[in-house]
Design an enzyme around this catalytic site. Structure first.
Site, PDB file in Angstrom:
ATOM      1  N   ASP A   1      29.158  35.190 -39.910  1.00 26.73           N
ATOM      2  CA  ASP A   1      28.875  33.749 -40.006  1.00 26.73           C
ATOM      3  C   ASP A   1      27.391  33.439 -39.964  1.00 26.73           C
ATOM      4  OD1 ASP A   1      28.448  34.417 -37.382  1.00 26.73           O
ATOM      5  OD2 ASP A   1      29.734  32.878 -36.511  1.00 26.73           O
TER       6      ASP A   1
ATOM      7  N   GLU B   1      22.212  26.614 -33.835  1.00 26.38           N
ATOM      8  CA  GLU B   1      22.524  25.800 -35.016  1.00 26.38           C
ATOM      9  C   GLU B   1      22.882  24.375 -34.639  1.00 26.38           C
ATOM     10  OE1 GLU B   1      24.561  29.440 -37.541  1.00 26.38           O
ATOM     11  OE2 GLU B   1      25.700  28.455 -35.976  1.00 26.38           O
TER      12      GLU B   1
HETATM   13  N1  LIG Z   1      33.885  31.295 -38.044  1.00 30.72           N
HETATM   14  C1  LIG Z   1      33.809  30.519 -36.995  1.00 30.72           C
HETATM   15  O1  LIG Z   1      34.091  29.334 -37.062  1.00 30.72           O
HETATM   16  C2  LIG Z   1      33.401  31.102 -35.682  1.00 30.72           C
HETATM   17  C3  LIG Z   1      33.601  30.383 -34.505  1.00 30.72           C
HETATM   18  C4  LIG Z   1      33.295  30.974 -33.280  1.00 30.72           C
HETATM   19  C5  LIG Z   1      32.773  32.263 -33.270  1.00 30.72           C
HETATM   20  N2  LIG Z   1      32.536  32.914 -34.454  1.00 30.72           N
HETATM   21  C6  LIG Z   1      32.011  34.279 -34.457  1.00 30.72           C
HETATM   22  O2  LIG Z   1      33.055  35.127 -33.999  1.00 30.72           O
HETATM   23  C7  LIG Z   1      32.479  36.289 -33.420  1.00 30.72           C
HETATM   24  C8  LIG Z   1      33.152  36.600 -32.100  1.00 30.72           C
HETATM   25  O3  LIG Z   1      32.823  35.597 -31.167  1.00 30.72           O
HETATM   26  P1  LIG Z   1      33.198  35.802 -29.633  1.00 30.72           P
HETATM   27  O4  LIG Z   1      32.837  34.532 -28.956  1.00 30.72           O
HETATM   28  O5  LIG Z   1      34.592  36.325 -29.511  1.00 30.72           O
HETATM   29  O6  LIG Z   1      32.167  36.966 -29.270  1.00 30.72           O
HETATM   30  P2  LIG Z   1      32.296  38.065 -28.099  1.00 30.72           P
HETATM   31  O7  LIG Z   1      30.944  38.671 -27.995  1.00 30.72           O
HETATM   32  O8  LIG Z   1      32.919  37.472 -26.900  1.00 30.72           O
HETATM   33  O9  LIG Z   1      33.327  39.117 -28.711  1.00 30.72           O
HETATM   34  C9  LIG Z   1      33.034  39.921 -29.811  1.00 30.72           C
HETATM   35  C10 LIG Z   1      33.731  41.260 -29.653  1.00 30.72           C
HETATM   36  O10 LIG Z   1      33.513  42.034 -30.841  1.00 30.72           O
HETATM   37  C11 LIG Z   1      33.462  43.388 -30.416  1.00 30.72           C
HETATM   38  N3  LIG Z   1      32.872  44.204 -31.479  1.00 30.72           N
HETATM   39  C12 LIG Z   1      31.566  44.251 -31.872  1.00 30.72           C
HETATM   40  N4  LIG Z   1      31.446  45.130 -32.881  1.00 30.72           N
HETATM   41  C13 LIG Z   1      32.683  45.632 -33.127  1.00 30.72           C
HETATM   42  C14 LIG Z   1      33.184  46.574 -34.057  1.00 30.72           C
HETATM   43  N5  LIG Z   1      32.396  47.193 -34.914  1.00 30.72           N
HETATM   44  N6  LIG Z   1      34.511  46.846 -34.041  1.00 30.72           N
HETATM   45  C15 LIG Z   1      35.335  46.242 -33.133  1.00 30.72           C
HETATM   46  N7  LIG Z   1      34.899  45.344 -32.226  1.00 30.72           N
HETATM   47  C16 LIG Z   1      33.588  45.038 -32.229  1.00 30.72           C
HETATM   48  C17 LIG Z   1      32.656  43.342 -29.140  1.00 30.72           C
HETATM   49  O11 LIG Z   1      32.829  44.498 -28.346  1.00 30.72           O
HETATM   50  C18 LIG Z   1      33.219  42.076 -28.468  1.00 30.72           C
HETATM   51  O12 LIG Z   1      34.272  42.372 -27.584  1.00 30.72           O
HETATM   52  C19 LIG Z   1      30.988  36.025 -33.302  1.00 30.72           C
HETATM   53  O13 LIG Z   1      30.342  36.736 -34.328  1.00 30.72           O
HETATM   54  C20 LIG Z   1      30.853  34.543 -33.522  1.00 30.72           C
HETATM   55  O14 LIG Z   1      29.631  34.196 -34.097  1.00 30.72           O
HETATM   56  C21 LIG Z   1      32.858  32.371 -35.638  1.00 30.72           C
END
Ligand SMILES: NC(=O)c1ccc[n+]([C@@H]2O[C@H](COP(=O)([O-])OP(=O)(O)OC[C@H]3O[C@@H](n4cnc5c(N)ncnc54)[C@H](O)[C@@H]3O)[C@@H](O)[C@H]2O)c1
Length: 400
Positions: A229, A57
């Site tokens: 997101d 993005e």
């Molecule tokens: N809203 C925002 O501004 C924003 C900013 C940054 C990241 N994000 C989003 O946040 C999310 C997390 O990012 P990250 O960098 O920590 O990713 P990451 O991959 O490091 O961590 C995600 C975690 O979620 C766990 N997970 C997946 N499915 C699950 C479930 N059903 N139940 C419990 N745990 C589960 C995974 O095992 C993993 O440990 C991503 O989807 C990312 O796109 C959003």
């Protein structure tokens, strides 16, 4: 005219120097300052290029004096190849001239700004006196969420769940020594949410997941939904949204990317800036369920780049880059191609029998001819790697 480059160690130095709690406070202040002058910004939903396993993005925004963009990806399967789910960098530029002033990493910074934004929203939307938070998803963003809520809201107990036990181990390892913070490991999301004042979901899975279901919701809960997101990537059951007072960052983007993508186009949402400006109510009663349906908005990165630029300047961090050529005659861009600096030109000057002083003022004839006529000057005068030298040699070979 130079561009300051900040890499991840520079951002880490800022946080270590200022301390994590003051950093979150300062960053949240920059974000709030920009949100309350909402109408000053030229805004748009981010431009997303989707693929089977992820998204890349671009997030542009500007006011009258500064422009910023962030490049960010989201690839939930990246950990399988040793890469983070989210990687980012961004630029802050002068609107008046378009000059890029700051080029910064935004991977670590995105985690900081997302957590600061979540905590800022919760200060207005969660029940006053909230002390317990469920943190579902214990990956890269999670410690930042935990610390921002601990320091900015006074959360003292965090109930953890992740489908990957190693992710929760990592979080506990990092945060077990935080004073006044109790970490509780839970068997599933429902156990984590049970009795929590706030439920933060920060999972990564490119599908319509239902991490939070209606039976997990208790009166007065605040849900901080961070991981839903992208189109087709949600975390909250639609009934959770239907029964809640829902807040978003920028409605046109959130309708496409947020958990509210599951709801009809006229489902009521409130943009958070209106709460910050006192133009809309936040939480209306202790029993109300509130949802901050966060997707991440460009304004938060604009504020983050401002904060980073200010702190880096104050602390003398980063490196000045000549990202844009400094030219005596700004119309003479072609002269940059003929620049006599560099090894290729030195070798070419030597081949033409020129001294270094002559070479500094005049492009060697051989190099000019090579440049203008698409032929190599002399194969040993190029600084290209051996494989390219082979093709240069092939070019020089007599036609057969
Ligand atoms: N809203 C925002 O501004 C924003 C900013 C940054 C990241 N994000 C989003 O946040 C999310 C997390 O990012 P990250 O960098 O920590 O990713 P990451 O991959 O490091 O961590 C995600 C975690 O979620 C766990 N997970 C997946 N499915 C699950 C479930 N059903 N139940 C419990 N745990 C589960 C995974 O095992 C993993 O440990 C991503 O989807 C990312 O796109 C959003």
């Amino acid at each position: 005219m130079t561009t300051r480059l900040l890499l991840t160690p520079d951002v880490a130095r800022v946080v270590r120097h200022d301390g994590i709690a003051p950093s979150f406070q300062m960053l949240a202040r920059y974000i709030a300052e920009d949100y309350v002058r909402w109408s000053d910004f030229d805004k748009s939903a981010r431009v997303a290029n989707h693929s089977d396993d992820g998204v890349i993005e671009l997030m542009p925004i500007s006011d009258a004096s500064l422009y910023s963009f962030k490049y960010v990806n989201g690839h939930p399967k990246n950990h399988r190849v040793g890469l983070p789910t989210v990687m980012a960098f961004g630029v802050l530029a002068d609107v008046a001239t378009g000059t890029p002033r700051l080029l910064s990493e935004l991977t670590l910074s995105t985690a900081l700004r997302t957590a600061a934004t979540s905590a800022l929203a919760a200060q207005h939307l969660a029940r006053p006196g909230s002390r317990t938070m469920a943190l579902i998803g214990n990956g890269a963003q999670s410690e930042f969420q935990a610390l921002a809520f601990h320091h900015l809201l006074g959360i003292s107990e965090i109930r953890l769940f992740d489908v990957d036990l190693a992710a929760t181990d990592k979080l506990v390892r990092h945060l077990s020594d935080v004073e006044g913070l109790t970490l509780v490991r839970c068997r599933d999301a429902a156990e984590a949410a049970c009795g929590a004042d706030i439920v933060t979901t920060v999972t990564a899975d490119k599908r319509n997941a239902t991490i939070v279901t209606p039976d997990m919701i208790e009166p007065g809960m605040h849900v901080n939904g961070v991981g839903g997101d992208c189109p087709g990537k949600t975390e909250l059951h639609r009934e959770v949204l239907a029964r809640a007072n829902v807040f978003v960052e920028y409605e046109p983007q959130s309708r496409i990317e947020g958990d509210v993508q599951q709801m009809p186009a006229d489902f009521p949402v409130t943009e958070f800036w209106r709460v910050l400006r006192g133009e809309a109510a936040g939480r209306r009663s202790d029993d109300e369920v509130t949802v901050f349906d966060s997707v991440g908005f460009a304004l938060e990165d604009f504020a983050t780049l401002r904060w980073l630029g200010d702190r880096a300047e104050a602390l003398g961090l980063g490196r000045e880059l000549a990202l844009v050529p400094a030219m005596d005659d700004p119309k003479d861009l072609f002269g940059e191609l003929e620049s006599t600096s560099g090894e290729a030109a030195d070798a070419a000057a030597e081949a033409d029998g020129m001294t270094a002083a002559q070479a500094a003022t005049r492009i060697p004839a051989g190099l000019r001819a090579a440049l203008l006529n698409c032929v190599p000057h002399r194969k040993d005068a190029w600084t290209t790697p051996p494989s390219s030298r082979k093709s240069a040699a092939a070019l020089e070979a007599p036609a057969t």
